[in-house]
Write a protein that holds these residues in place. Structure first.
Motif, PDB file in Angstrom:
ATOM      1  N   GLU A 163       2.351   3.078 -22.223  1.00  0.00           N
ATOM      2  CA  GLU A 163       2.275   3.430 -20.948  1.00  0.00           C
ATOM      3  C   GLU A 163       3.303   3.035 -19.240  1.00  0.00           C
ATOM      4  O   GLU A 163       3.528   1.973 -19.606  1.00  0.00           O
ATOM      5  CB  GLU A 163       0.722   3.646 -20.296  1.00  0.00           C
ATOM      6  CG  GLU A 163      -0.242   4.091 -21.170  1.00  0.00           C
ATOM      7  CD  GLU A 163      -2.057   4.169 -20.896  1.00  0.00           C
ATOM      8  OE1 GLU A 163      -2.364   4.007 -21.870  1.00  0.00           O
ATOM      9  OE2 GLU A 163      -2.226   3.364 -19.970  1.00  0.00           O
ATOM     10  N   TYR A 164       3.264   4.203 -19.208  1.00  0.00           N
ATOM     11  CA  TYR A 164       3.890   3.611 -17.104  1.00  0.00           C
ATOM     12  C   TYR A 164       3.170   3.957 -16.537  1.00  0.00           C
ATOM     13  O   TYR A 164       2.427   5.840 -16.731  1.00  0.00           O
ATOM     14  CB  TYR A 164       5.210   4.943 -17.355  1.00  0.00           C
ATOM     15  CG  TYR A 164       6.458   4.337 -18.117  1.00  0.00           C
ATOM     16  CD1 TYR A 164       6.734   2.657 -18.211  1.00  0.00           C
ATOM     17  CD2 TYR A 164       7.521   5.436 -18.929  1.00  0.00           C
ATOM     18  CE1 TYR A 164       8.418   2.755 -18.469  1.00  0.00           C
ATOM     19  CE2 TYR A 164       8.674   5.245 -19.878  1.00  0.00           C
ATOM     20  CZ  TYR A 164       9.581   3.163 -19.238  1.00  0.00           C
ATOM     21  OH  TYR A 164      10.092   3.933 -20.196  1.00  0.00           O
ATOM     22  N   VAL A 165       3.094   3.386 -16.020  1.00  0.00           N
ATOM     23  CA  VAL A 165       1.860   3.977 -14.766  1.00  0.00           C
ATOM     24  C   VAL A 165       2.459   3.698 -13.221  1.00  0.00           C
ATOM     25  O   VAL A 165       3.582   3.188 -13.602  1.00  0.00           O
ATOM     26  CB  VAL A 165       0.522   2.614 -14.644  1.00  0.00           C
ATOM     27  CG1 VAL A 165      -0.150   2.882 -14.311  1.00  0.00           C
ATOM     28  CG2 VAL A 165      -0.170   2.712 -16.019  1.00  0.00           C
ATOM     29  N   ILE A 166       2.615   5.179 -12.830  1.00  0.00           N
ATOM     30  CA  ILE A 166       3.491   5.389 -11.596  1.00  0.00           C
ATOM     31  C   ILE A 166       2.540   5.442 -10.880  1.00  0.00           C
ATOM     32  O   ILE A 166       1.515   6.105 -10.769  1.00  0.00           O
ATOM     33  CB  ILE A 166       4.095   6.149 -11.729  1.00  0.00           C
ATOM     34  CG1 ILE A 166       5.017   6.362 -13.082  1.00  0.00           C
ATOM     35  CG2 ILE A 166       5.237   6.864 -10.632  1.00  0.00           C
ATOM     36  CD1 ILE A 166       5.473   7.707 -13.873  1.00  0.00           C
ATOM     37  N   ASP A 167       2.605   4.389  -9.592  1.00  0.00           N
ATOM     38  CA  ASP A 167       1.993   4.369  -8.118  1.00  0.00           C
ATOM     39  C   ASP A 167       2.484   4.781  -7.313  1.00  0.00           C
ATOM     40  O   ASP A 167       3.366   4.034  -6.917  1.00  0.00           O
ATOM     41  CB  ASP A 167       1.277   2.861  -8.100  1.00  0.00           C
ATOM     42  CG  ASP A 167      -0.267   2.461  -9.308  1.00  0.00           C
ATOM     43  OD1 ASP A 167      -0.972   3.863  -9.912  1.00  0.00           O
ATOM     44  OD2 ASP A 167       0.305   1.648  -9.790  1.00  0.00           O
ATOM     45  N   VAL A 168       2.644   5.466  -6.407  1.00  0.00           N
ATOM     46  CA  VAL A 168       3.535   5.900  -5.010  1.00  0.00           C
ATOM     47  C   VAL A 168       1.867   6.128  -3.743  1.00  0.00           C
ATOM     48  O   VAL A 168       1.046   6.570  -4.420  1.00  0.00           O
ATOM     49  CB  VAL A 168       3.311   7.396  -4.839  1.00  0.00           C
ATOM     50  CG1 VAL A 168       4.490   7.504  -3.680  1.00  0.00           C
ATOM     51  CG2 VAL A 168       4.647   7.250  -6.384  1.00  0.00           C
ATOM     52  N   ILE A 169       2.175   5.443  -2.933  1.00  0.00           N
ATOM     53  CA  ILE A 169       1.295   4.736  -1.759  1.00  0.00           C
ATOM     54  C   ILE A 169       2.166   5.657  -0.750  1.00  0.00           C
ATOM     55  O   ILE A 169       3.256   5.210  -0.547  1.00  0.00           O
ATOM     56  CB  ILE A 169       0.558   3.799  -1.306  1.00  0.00           C
ATOM     57  CG1 ILE A 169      -0.901   3.329  -2.533  1.00  0.00           C
ATOM     58  CG2 ILE A 169      -0.089   4.194  -0.051  1.00  0.00           C
ATOM     59  CD1 ILE A 169      -0.641   2.135  -2.696  1.00  0.00           C
ATOM     60  N   HIS A 170       1.275   6.365   0.099  1.00  0.00           N
ATOM     61  CA  HIS A 170       2.370   6.874   1.211  1.00  0.00           C
ATOM     62  C   HIS A 170       1.772   8.039   1.834  1.00  0.00           C
ATOM     63  O   HIS A 170       0.284   8.628   2.051  1.00  0.00           O
ATOM     64  CB  HIS A 170       3.587   8.852   1.446  1.00  0.00           C
ATOM     65  CG  HIS A 170       4.775   8.604   1.588  1.00  0.00           C
ATOM     66  ND1 HIS A 170       5.038   9.508   2.168  1.00  0.00           N
ATOM     67  CD2 HIS A 170       5.707   8.504   2.214  1.00  0.00           C
ATOM     68  CE1 HIS A 170       5.812  10.329   3.649  1.00  0.00           C
ATOM     69  NE2 HIS A 170       6.185   8.943   2.959  1.00  0.00           N
ATOM     70  N   PRO A 171       2.045   8.170   4.155  1.00  0.00           N
ATOM     71  CA  PRO A 171       0.500   8.402   4.523  1.00  0.00           C
ATOM     72  C   PRO A 171       0.546  10.109   4.366  1.00  0.00           C
ATOM     73  O   PRO A 171      -0.664  10.189   4.533  1.00  0.00           O
ATOM     74  CB  PRO A 171       1.375   8.393   5.843  1.00  0.00           C
ATOM     75  CG  PRO A 171       2.344   7.008   5.809  1.00  0.00           C
ATOM     76  CD  PRO A 171       3.029   6.888   4.103  1.00  0.00           C
ATOM     77  N   ASP A 172       2.000  10.959   3.797  1.00  0.00           N
ATOM     78  CA  ASP A 172       1.536  12.333   3.553  1.00  0.00           C
ATOM     79  C   ASP A 172       1.179  12.686   1.629  1.00  0.00           C
ATOM     80  O   ASP A 172       1.740  12.128   1.515  1.00  0.00           O
ATOM     81  CB  ASP A 172       3.133  13.296   3.870  1.00  0.00           C
ATOM     82  CG  ASP A 172       2.687  13.828   3.283  1.00  0.00           C
ATOM     83  OD1 ASP A 172       1.983  14.689   2.981  1.00  0.00           O
ATOM     84  OD2 ASP A 172       3.963  14.686   4.090  1.00  0.00           O
ATOM     85  N   PRO A 173       0.356  13.097   2.396  1.00  0.00           N
ATOM     86  CA  PRO A 173       0.087  12.805   0.483  1.00  0.00           C
ATOM     87  C   PRO A 173       0.456  13.872  -0.377  1.00  0.00           C
ATOM     88  O   PRO A 173       1.015  13.791  -1.733  1.00  0.00           O
ATOM     89  CB  PRO A 173      -1.984  14.389   0.556  1.00  0.00           C
ATOM     90  CG  PRO A 173      -2.121  13.902   2.066  1.00  0.00           C
ATOM     91  CD  PRO A 173      -0.908  13.515   2.650  1.00  0.00           C
ATOM     92  N   GLN A 174       1.110  14.920   0.112  1.00  0.00           N
ATOM     93  CA  GLN A 174       2.037  15.407  -0.139  1.00  0.00           C
ATOM     94  C   GLN A 174       3.578  14.850  -0.628  1.00  0.00           C
ATOM     95  O   GLN A 174       3.991  15.594  -1.915  1.00  0.00           O
ATOM     96  CB  GLN A 174       2.867  16.970  -0.315  1.00  0.00           C
ATOM     97  CG  GLN A 174       1.127  17.457   0.640  1.00  0.00           C
ATOM     98  CD  GLN A 174       0.717  18.953  -0.783  1.00  0.00           C
ATOM     99  OE1 GLN A 174       1.628  18.093  -1.277  1.00  0.00           O
ATOM    100  NE2 GLN A 174       0.442  19.705  -0.467  1.00  0.00           N
ATOM    101  N   LYS A 175       3.785  14.368  -0.307  1.00  0.00           N
ATOM    102  CA  LYS A 175       5.258  12.509  -0.378  1.00  0.00           C
ATOM    103  C   LYS A 175       4.514  12.170  -1.402  1.00  0.00           C
ATOM    104  O   LYS A 175       5.416  12.180  -2.432  1.00  0.00           O
ATOM    105  CB  LYS A 175       5.741  12.538   1.085  1.00  0.00           C
ATOM    106  CG  LYS A 175       6.503  13.703   1.730  1.00  0.00           C
ATOM    107  CD  LYS A 175       6.962  12.922   3.006  1.00  0.00           C
ATOM    108  CE  LYS A 175       7.922  13.859   4.212  1.00  0.00           C
ATOM    109  NZ  LYS A 175       8.569  12.945   4.846  1.00  0.00           N
ATOM    110  N   ALA A 176       3.321  11.485  -1.712  1.00  0.00           N
ATOM    111  CA  ALA A 176       3.167  11.132  -2.558  1.00  0.00           C
ATOM    112  C   ALA A 176       3.425  12.064  -3.879  1.00  0.00           C
ATOM    113  O   ALA A 176       3.657  10.978  -4.524  1.00  0.00           O
ATOM    114  CB  ALA A 176       1.788  10.334  -2.568  1.00  0.00           C
ATOM    115  N   TYR A 177       2.520  12.495  -4.152  1.00  0.00           N
ATOM    116  CA  TYR A 177       2.992  13.751  -5.363  1.00  0.00           C
ATOM    117  C   TYR A 177       3.780  14.341  -5.022  1.00  0.00           C
ATOM    118  O   TYR A 177       4.022  14.252  -6.229  1.00  0.00           O
ATOM    119  CB  TYR A 177       1.485  14.558  -4.861  1.00  0.00           C
ATOM    120  CG  TYR A 177       1.206  15.193  -6.209  1.00  0.00           C
ATOM    121  CD1 TYR A 177       0.614  14.739  -6.902  1.00  0.00           C
ATOM    122  CD2 TYR A 177       1.628  16.805  -6.003  1.00  0.00           C
ATOM    123  CE1 TYR A 177       0.260  15.264  -8.462  1.00  0.00           C
ATOM    124  CE2 TYR A 177       1.625  17.449  -7.396  1.00  0.00           C
ATOM    125  CZ  TYR A 177       0.646  17.464  -8.441  1.00  0.00           C
ATOM    126  OH  TYR A 177       0.110  18.110  -9.168  1.00  0.00           O
TER     127      TYR A 177
END
Length: 138
Positions: free
Chosen positions: A66-80
């Motif tokens: 599995e590739y588990v991709i994690d992104v955290i960003h203050p802007d939820p749209q940018k994270a997504y």
């Protein structure tokens, strides 16, 4: 090459593919204490080895990574947006060469994804999990 060496080589190849995606700050195959977003974690979930009907001396292996991709960003749209961009980059790289340079018989990527929220002071987190089935006869 032994089956263990082949497995390790496949795992390393998947890691190398993830390292080639622009903007990914951390790639690992084992848990790390630090977290740098965006990150891709190469995880082996399960696998099987069965007798092949072609010959009694070779076995058919199916390994699920599995590739588990994690992104955290203050802007939820940018994270997504970022988690999707990384996913489709990985998917494209796998589909360009479904044998990983002749290493395996075929690679079968698929996807499932879900959103995880993290505490508000850190931002919004998105996690996308891509299953990567690897089929090899050895």
């Amino acid at each position: 090459m032994s089956v263990e060496e082949l497995f390790n080589t496949v795992e390393e190849r998947l890691k190398t593919i993830a390292e080639g995606v622009p903007g990914v700050r951390q790639v690992s195959v084992a848990e790390t204490e630090s977290f740098h977003s965006p990150r891709v974690f190469v995880w082996v979930r399960n696998g099987e080895s069965v007798d092949s009907t072609i010959t009694g001396r070779r076995r058919l292996h199916r390994w699920r990574f599995e590739y588990v991709i994690d992104v955290i960003h203050p802007d939820p749209q940018k994270a997504y947006s970022e988690v999707k961009r990384i996913h489709w980059s990985l998917y494209g790289k796998l589909m360009e060469d479904r044998t990983l340079g002749g290493l395996v018989d075929r690679v079968e990527p698929s996807a499932e994804f879900y959103r995880e929220e993290v505490p508000a002071e850190r931002g919004y987190g998105h996690r996308w999990v891509m299953r990567v089935e690897v089929v090899v006869e050895a």
